[in-house]
Design an enzyme around this catalytic site. Structure first.
Site, PDB file in Angstrom:
ATOM      1  N   GLY A  41       0.780  -1.238   0.000  1.00  0.00           N
ATOM      2  CA  GLY A  41       0.000   0.000   0.000  1.00  0.00           C
ATOM      3  C   GLY A  41       0.813   1.291   0.000  1.00  0.00           C
ATOM      4  N   ASN A  81       1.686   3.108  -2.565  1.00  0.00           N
ATOM      5  CA  ASN A  81       1.025   4.085  -3.447  1.00  0.00           C
ATOM      6  C   ASN A  81      -0.210   4.666  -2.771  1.00  0.00           C
ATOM      7  OD1 ASN A  81       2.237   4.399  -6.248  1.00  0.00           O
ATOM      8  ND2 ASN A  81       2.315   2.170  -6.009  1.00  0.00           N
ATOM      9  N   MET A 112      -4.150  -6.670  -7.149  1.00  0.00           N
ATOM     10  CA  MET A 112      -3.681  -7.744  -8.015  1.00  0.00           C
ATOM     11  C   MET A 112      -4.811  -8.704  -8.425  1.00  0.00           C
ATOM     12  SD  MET A 112      -0.660  -6.762  -8.295  1.00  0.00           S
ATOM     13  CE  MET A 112       0.264  -8.075  -9.067  1.00  0.00           C
ATOM     14  N   ARG A 113      -5.914  -8.140  -8.862  1.00  0.00           N
ATOM     15  CA  ARG A 113      -7.012  -8.966  -9.358  1.00  0.00           C
ATOM     16  C   ARG A 113      -7.426  -8.471 -10.729  1.00  0.00           C
ATOM     17  NH1 ARG A 113      -8.228 -13.630  -7.483  1.00  0.00           N
ATOM     18  NH2 ARG A 113     -10.390 -13.409  -8.146  1.00  0.00           N
ATOM     19  N   HIS A 126       0.712   0.929 -13.232  1.00  0.00           N
ATOM     20  CA  HIS A 126       1.367  -0.281 -13.736  1.00  0.00           C
ATOM     21  C   HIS A 126       2.875  -0.020 -13.824  1.00  0.00           C
ATOM     22  CE1 HIS A 126       1.863  -4.008 -15.928  1.00  0.00           C
ATOM     23  NE2 HIS A 126       2.665  -3.351 -16.758  1.00  0.00           N
ATOM     24  N   GLU A 170      -9.452  -4.476 -21.591  1.00  0.00           N
ATOM     25  CA  GLU A 170      -8.186  -5.102 -21.982  1.00  0.00           C
ATOM     26  C   GLU A 170      -7.127  -4.796 -20.927  1.00  0.00           C
ATOM     27  OE1 GLU A 170      -5.436  -5.529 -25.992  1.00  0.00           O
ATOM     28  OE2 GLU A 170      -7.171  -4.194 -25.976  1.00  0.00           O
ATOM     29  N   GLU A 202       6.548   5.992  -8.933  1.00  0.00           N
ATOM     30  CA  GLU A 202       5.105   5.708  -8.996  1.00  0.00           C
ATOM     31  C   GLU A 202       4.339   6.634  -8.064  1.00  0.00           C
ATOM     32  OE1 GLU A 202       3.919   1.602  -8.536  1.00  0.00           O
ATOM     33  OE2 GLU A 202       5.719   0.883  -9.530  1.00  0.00           O
TER      34      GLU A 202
HETATM   35  C1  GRF Z   1       3.507  -1.254  -7.541  1.00  0.00           C
HETATM   36  O1  GRF Z   1       4.755  -1.415  -8.147  1.00  0.00           O
HETATM   37  C2  GRF Z   1       2.419  -1.254  -8.558  1.00  0.00           C
HETATM   38  O2  GRF Z   1       2.766  -0.615  -9.740  1.00  0.00           O
HETATM   39  C3  GRF Z   1       2.256  -2.732  -8.784  1.00  0.00           C
HETATM   40  O3  GRF Z   1       2.343  -3.312  -7.500  1.00  0.00           O
HETATM   41  C4  GRF Z   1       3.155  -2.470  -6.679  1.00  0.00           C
HETATM   42  C5  GRF Z   1       2.337  -2.107  -5.478  1.00  0.00           C
HETATM   43  O4  GRF Z   1       3.074  -1.430  -4.515  1.00  0.00           O
HETATM   44  N1  GRF Z   1       1.041  -3.036  -9.484  1.00  0.00           N
HETATM   45  P1  GRF Z   1       2.351  -0.764  -3.260  1.00  0.00           P
HETATM   46  O5  GRF Z   1       1.382  -1.799  -2.692  1.00  0.00           O
HETATM   47  O6  GRF Z   1       1.654   0.470  -3.704  1.00  0.00           O
HETATM   48  O7  GRF Z   1       3.460  -0.493  -2.283  1.00  0.00           O
END
Ligand code: GRF
Length: 202
Positions: free
Chosen positions: A17, A19, A101-102, A120, A154, A185
């Site tokens: 988490g 991000n 991740m789903r 991504h 997609e 990110e």
């Molecule tokens: C990030 O690199 C995101 O792009 C990818 O999974 C990671 C998640 O990181 N899909 P976090 O849970 O935000 O630390």
């Protein structure tokens, strides 16, 4: 003066988490509520053990778990997720997928068309899917990066709202590159959401 939440933001996570934390902090520092009527109202995880849940709690954000393992099909999970989102964010939230991740069903994606962003860890359209950093290294790329995009039916497609380019340096391995990309990110996700809110200001 109080501000009403016109755009409730719901963040979906599966893991650590980081991000999500960046988004909640930015929402407060940049006063998204005052400027855009937007606020992170809840964090929902499909995994009860996701580290991000405790971080959200610590920041005073409501959390929920909709465990995909408790649902017999993808459709049943998505219906439960949609019900949970409606409860906290109404019918027209902004959904932010942050390490979620789903893969979502077309019906779910359609329900939030134009109102669902994902981050991504590659420079899309290169390297959709998993294991992006190692694949970029193995291909001999000199640059990697990350992309914020709208979610469409997609996988890892959809209108791009932001990107960051990160150099690949000699001796890089997947985890080292992933850490370098992740710090970018956090920055581009905040900027992309700000841009989305500006574009959809009501
Ligand atoms: C990030 O690199 C995101 O792009 C990818 O999974 C990671 C998640 O990181 N899909 P976090 O849970 O935000 O630390």
């Amino acid at each position: 003066m109080t501000h009403t939440v016109r755009t409730p933001i719901v963040v979906l996570i599966s893991g650590s988490g980081s991000n999500m934390v960046a988004l909640v902090k930015a929402s407060r520092q940049q006063q998204w509520l005052r400027r855009f009527g937007a606020e992170v109202v809840a964090v929902i995880s499909n995994r009860p053990e996701a580290g991000g849940l405790a971080k959200a709690c610590d920041m005073g954000v409501a959390t929920q778990v909709v465990d995909h393992q408790q649902h017999a099909s993808r459709e049943a999970f998505d219906a439960a997720l949609q019900a949970a989102i409606s409860q906290v964010g109404g019918q027209t939230p902004l959904l932010l997928l942050a390490g979620f991740m789903r893969i979502l069903t077309p019906n779910f994606v359609q329900a939030y068309a134009g109102r669902m962003l994902n981050i991504h860890p590659s420079l899309l359209p290169a390297f959709p899917g998993l294991n992006t950093h190692q694949r970029a290294i193995d291909m001999g790329c000199r640059f990697a990066g990350a992309t914020v995009h709208e979610v469409t039916a997609e996988l890892d497609h959809g209108h791009i709202w932001g990107q960051a380019v990160v150099p690949i340096v000699p001796g890089d391995d997947g985890p080292a590159l992933a850490a370098r990309v992740l710090s970018q990110e956090h920055r581009i996700y905040v900027d992309a959401v700000t841009a989305w809110l500006q574009a959809h200001a009501v």
